[in-house]
Design an enzyme around this catalytic site. Structure first.
Site, PDB file in Angstrom:
ATOM      1  CG  ASP A  57      -5.415  -2.894  -1.783  1.00 60.72           C
ATOM      2  OD1 ASP A  57      -4.296  -2.074  -2.735  1.00 60.72           O
ATOM      3  OD2 ASP A  57      -6.346  -2.950  -1.852  1.00 60.72           O
ATOM      4  CG  HIS A  58       1.370  -0.901  -3.238  1.00 61.85           C
ATOM      5  ND1 HIS A  58       1.895   0.203  -3.021  1.00 61.85           N
ATOM      6  CD2 HIS A  58       2.915  -1.593  -4.060  1.00 61.85           C
ATOM      7  CE1 HIS A  58       3.052   0.436  -2.294  1.00 61.85           C
ATOM      8  NE2 HIS A  58       3.706  -0.352  -3.388  1.00 61.85           N
TER       9      HIS A  58
END
Length: 426
Positions: A398-399
């Site tokens: 999850d950036h």
């Protein structure tokens, strides 16, 4: 007094479920702790116990009913201090309350849901006045025309009445645009977009499959995924696994490669804590323990039992725990705390020959490790080209919560732990 049995919340996130099966019938006497029903949630089928004593006078929700909201009254118990032979109040199927005093009961009652009190103007005996298009729309949408008031001439039901009732103009457009059976357009191979004459069956989605569809759609729409792949040499790990299994054989334990990879991911998350997190809007949850959710395929979909504190458990403990959790997962007997939570996930499709894939993150977790098949490949070993057993591992991150550099560091540590596996038993 009458006691209402309501659809229970069998997990913190449960909003509705399926009443899979009644274990009692009307007239049965039950005591506290008796099993009365099986409730299917999105992850498992669980047993529902009675908490009061009395006689089952009404079963209000038929078994097999989907989408029963938490808190819905599903049955009525007549307490043992009451006259158990008294007939239940049929006029109040969703609540077993005492009749109101006469002065209050004079207030207008709500109209019944299932059958109109008066025959609408569009009904003449058994005949319902509706346009052909309105009938087709209603049939496609599963709408009962008897419950719709028509606004056309002489109370005739028209297209707009059905659309307003269903609040779904999409089904009306599909019906209106659908050609007759003799003039369906071909896509070039005789196929039509609605299935047409192709042999098929309609398969009802399980609660689990509905939840998978909803959560993974939300994940791909809302979570910006970044994917990082490393090739990992497995020869040393396979050698160590063989030696450990030889020593564990008297105890009836056999380690799998996946057991060792779970341990490696747990240790990697502790060594790279910036990846052991969850994104929470304006905050970040930083976990100090690595709880690994392990993807397990079951007949109704996918479930992820959790190995808690994987970094600090022995390989033999992880192996026996996973075997037990996976077995109960396939039987639908996991408790909510055994599959809800986790700080990261691992999904291994290597045993099916899948070389590499990118897994979808399971929110609120911020990463998942996808494991491909170990296979013989040309590989540089000690500065020379050789043949080695190599697998590809892809981390999905999850950036919003994990920067690419931190994800890369986790993959590096994971690779090192697998290629020098003595660290897994140290």
């Amino acid at each position: 007094m009458s006691i209402e049995l309501k659809m229970p919340a069998l997990s913190p996130t449960m909003e509705e479920g399926t009443l899979a099966r009644w274990l009692v019938k009307e007239g049965d006497t039950v005591s506290s702790g008796d099993l009365i029903a099986e409730i299917e949630t999105d992850k498992a089928t669980m047993e529902f116990e009675a908490v009061d004593e009395g006689v089952i006078t009404q079963l209000l929700v038929p078994e097999g009913t989907d989408g029963v909201k938490v808190g819905t009254v599903i049955a009525i118990i007549q307490g043992e201090d009451d006259d158990a032979t008294a007939a239940p109040k049929a006029a109040a199927p969703v609540a077993a309350k005492e009749p109101k005093p006469a002065a209050v009961a004079a207030a207008p009652a709500p109209a019944p849901v299932t059958t109109p009190v008066a025959t609408p103007s569009h009904c003449s005996g058994d005949r319902i006045k509706a346009s052909p298009l309105a009938k087709r729309i209603a049939a496609n949408s599963g709408v009962d025309l008897a419950g719709i008031s028509g606004t056309g001439p002489n109370g005739r039901i028209v297209k707009a009445d059905v659309e307003r009732s269903t609040k779904n103009t999409v089904s009306a457009e599909l019906v209106e645009a659908r050609p007759t059976a003799d003039s369906r357009p071909s896509t070039g191979s005789g196929l039509t977009v609605d299935g047409g004459d192709i042999p098929h069956e309609v398969v009802k989605l399980s609660n689990m499959r509905k939840t998978i569809a909803r959560r993974l759609t939300e994940s791909k729409q809302q979570v910006p995924h970044i994917y990082l792949t490393v090739d990992v040499r497995l020869d040393a790990l396979l050698k160590l696994r063989g030696e450990l299994n030889a020593s564990l054989e008297p105890r009836g334990i056999k380690l799998s490669v996946n057991d060792m990879l779970i341990k490696a991911l747990g240790l990697a998350l502790i060594q790279v804590p910036k990846c052991n997190v969850s994104f929470a809007g304006d905050n970040m949850l930083q976990y100090s323990r690595a709880d690994i959710s392990v993807a397990v395929s079951v007949p109704t979909g996918l479930i992820t039992p959790i190995v808690t504190d994987a970094a600090n458990k022995s390989l033999s403990k992880i192996s026996t725990e996973i075997a037990e959790l996976a077995g109960r997962a396939k039987e639908g007997k996991l408790q909510p705390h055994e599959y809800q939570g986790g700080t990261a996930s691992i999904s291994n499709m290597g045993m099916m020959g899948i070389k590499q894939f990118e897994a979808v993150i399971n929110p609120p977790q911020a990463m998942i490790m996808a494991i491909g098949a170990g296979e013989k490949r040309p590989y540089i070993v000690d500065d020379a080209l050789a043949i080695a057993t190599v697998m590809s591992a892809t981390g999905s991150f999850d950036h919003r919560a994990i920067d690419g550099a931190d994800g890369a560091q986790l993959m590096k540590v994971f690779k090192e732990l697998v290629e020098k596996p003595l660290g897994l038993v140290a």
